[in-house]
Design an enzyme around this catalytic site. Sequence first.
Site, PDB file in Angstrom:
ATOM      1  CE  LYS A  19      17.496 -16.788  -8.192  1.00 11.42           C
ATOM      2  NZ  LYS A  19      18.960 -16.861  -8.171  1.00 11.42           N
ATOM      3  NE  ARG A  94      19.242 -10.451  -9.827  1.00  9.58           N
ATOM      4  CZ  ARG A  94      19.083 -11.519 -10.612  1.00  9.58           C
ATOM      5  NH1 ARG A  94      17.902 -11.842 -11.074  1.00  9.58           N
ATOM      6  NH2 ARG A  94      20.127 -12.258 -10.924  1.00  9.58           N
ATOM      7  NE  ARG A 133      24.463 -20.819 -14.296  1.00 12.05           N
ATOM      8  CZ  ARG A 133      23.658 -20.075 -13.571  1.00 12.05           C
ATOM      9  NH1 ARG A 133      22.903 -20.617 -12.634  1.00 12.05           N
ATOM     10  NH2 ARG A 133      23.625 -18.776 -13.751  1.00 12.05           N
ATOM     11  NE  ARG A 166      23.554 -16.700 -17.550  1.00 12.31           N
ATOM     12  CZ  ARG A 166      22.783 -16.609 -16.468  1.00 12.31           C
ATOM     13  NH1 ARG A 166      21.961 -17.591 -16.155  1.00 12.31           N
ATOM     14  NH2 ARG A 166      22.815 -15.554 -15.705  1.00 12.31           N
ATOM     15  NE  ARG A 177      25.299 -13.134 -12.473  1.00 12.29           N
ATOM     16  CZ  ARG A 177      25.057 -14.389 -12.869  1.00 12.29           C
ATOM     17  NH1 ARG A 177      26.037 -15.116 -13.368  1.00 12.29           N
ATOM     18  NH2 ARG A 177      23.869 -14.898 -12.768  1.00 12.29           N
TER      19      ARG A 177
HETATM   20  P1  AMP Z   1      19.788 -14.198 -13.763  1.00 19.49           P
HETATM   21  O1  AMP Z   1      19.665 -15.095 -14.927  1.00 19.49           O
HETATM   22  O2  AMP Z   1      18.545 -14.154 -12.913  1.00 19.49           O
HETATM   23  O3  AMP Z   1      21.028 -14.445 -12.939  1.00 19.49           O
HETATM   24  O4  AMP Z   1      19.932 -12.701 -14.360  1.00 19.49           O
HETATM   25  C1  AMP Z   1      20.997 -12.343 -15.226  1.00 19.49           C
HETATM   26  C2  AMP Z   1      21.179 -10.842 -15.217  1.00 19.49           C
HETATM   27  O5  AMP Z   1      19.973 -10.207 -15.678  1.00 19.49           O
HETATM   28  C3  AMP Z   1      21.450 -10.208 -13.858  1.00 19.49           C
HETATM   29  O6  AMP Z   1      22.815 -10.272 -13.491  1.00 19.49           O
HETATM   30  C4  AMP Z   1      20.986  -8.778 -14.090  1.00 19.49           C
HETATM   31  O7  AMP Z   1      21.914  -8.033 -14.869  1.00 19.49           O
HETATM   32  C5  AMP Z   1      19.754  -8.992 -14.970  1.00 19.49           C
HETATM   33  N1  AMP Z   1      18.530  -9.164 -14.133  1.00 19.49           N
HETATM   34  C6  AMP Z   1      17.755 -10.278 -14.059  1.00 19.49           C
HETATM   35  N2  AMP Z   1      16.728 -10.096 -13.210  1.00 19.49           N
HETATM   36  C7  AMP Z   1      16.870  -8.831 -12.724  1.00 19.49           C
HETATM   37  C8  AMP Z   1      16.132  -8.063 -11.778  1.00 19.49           C
HETATM   38  N3  AMP Z   1      15.057  -8.548 -11.150  1.00 19.49           N
HETATM   39  N4  AMP Z   1      16.566  -6.797 -11.532  1.00 19.49           N
HETATM   40  C9  AMP Z   1      17.626  -6.275 -12.174  1.00 19.49           C
HETATM   41  N5  AMP Z   1      18.383  -6.959 -13.051  1.00 19.49           N
HETATM   42  C10 AMP Z   1      18.006  -8.233 -13.331  1.00 19.49           C
END
Ligand code: AMP
Length: 223
Positions: A19, A94, A133, A166, A177
């Site tokens: 994404k 989400r 990654r 990360r 996740r």
């Molecule tokens: P991402 O980079 O989008 O995979 O997000 C990394 C982490 O940020 C996720 O595993 C969540 O802990 C938090 N996070 C990001 N976006 C959201 C969201 N829309 N709702 C809740 N937690 C989020």
Amino acid sequence: MREGTTLNIVLLGPPGAGKGTQAKMLTNRYGIPQISTGEILRCAVKEQTPLGIKAKELMEKGVLVSDEIVIGIVEERLAEPDCEKGFILDGFPRTIKQADELKKMLRVCGKAINHVISIDVNREELLERITGRLTCRSCGKGFHAVFGPSKAGDRCDGCDGELYQRDDDKEETMERRLDVYERQTEPLVAYYAEESLLRTINGSGSIDDIQRMLLETLERGHA
Ligand code: AMP
């Protein structure tokens, strides 16, 4: 894409589906901003803001930050003038609650989401992709140890920043996740299908293949 068309896009898909990479490409092509709640939260963690301090532990565990927090972040971000012509939401919504609140906040300013694209990739492939990654600490550019290494070795070939893995990309966290995605986020596929907004593309090809499918899908217009 016709001149003046608004693109209010949601990119759905599990962590590792691509994404972020695809959102950056859409930003360059259409001149509309990528709104990544994950990136906004990672910045807050790095800067140790009150928001970052709250979010850090949950993010490291691979679970979701509270709906209230992320809804607040997105509401503020969407009010910025650069979102006028459109935006790409990457990693938000989400949960069903987030999707409901998104609809409400857009309705207040006479807007709506007009494209939801789900990028579909199976779990084994996601695990393989994500555990390799690497991200640039300075500019956020993404690389992959096997599928897309930096030309500059362990530095970013864009800005020479340091590359790092990360914490939430480590294998155990990644499994969690993916479980969280299946339980809390995947129901949004049916939610947006019900609203006749959803299109799904196969996300297991190369970055270029996915990009082509994504652009074709957007240019074709609504579901
Ligand atoms: P991402 O980079 O989008 O995979 O997000 C990394 C982490 O940020 C996720 O595993 C969540 O802990 C938090 N996070 C990001 N976006 C959201 C969201 N829309 N709702 C809740 N937690 C989020």
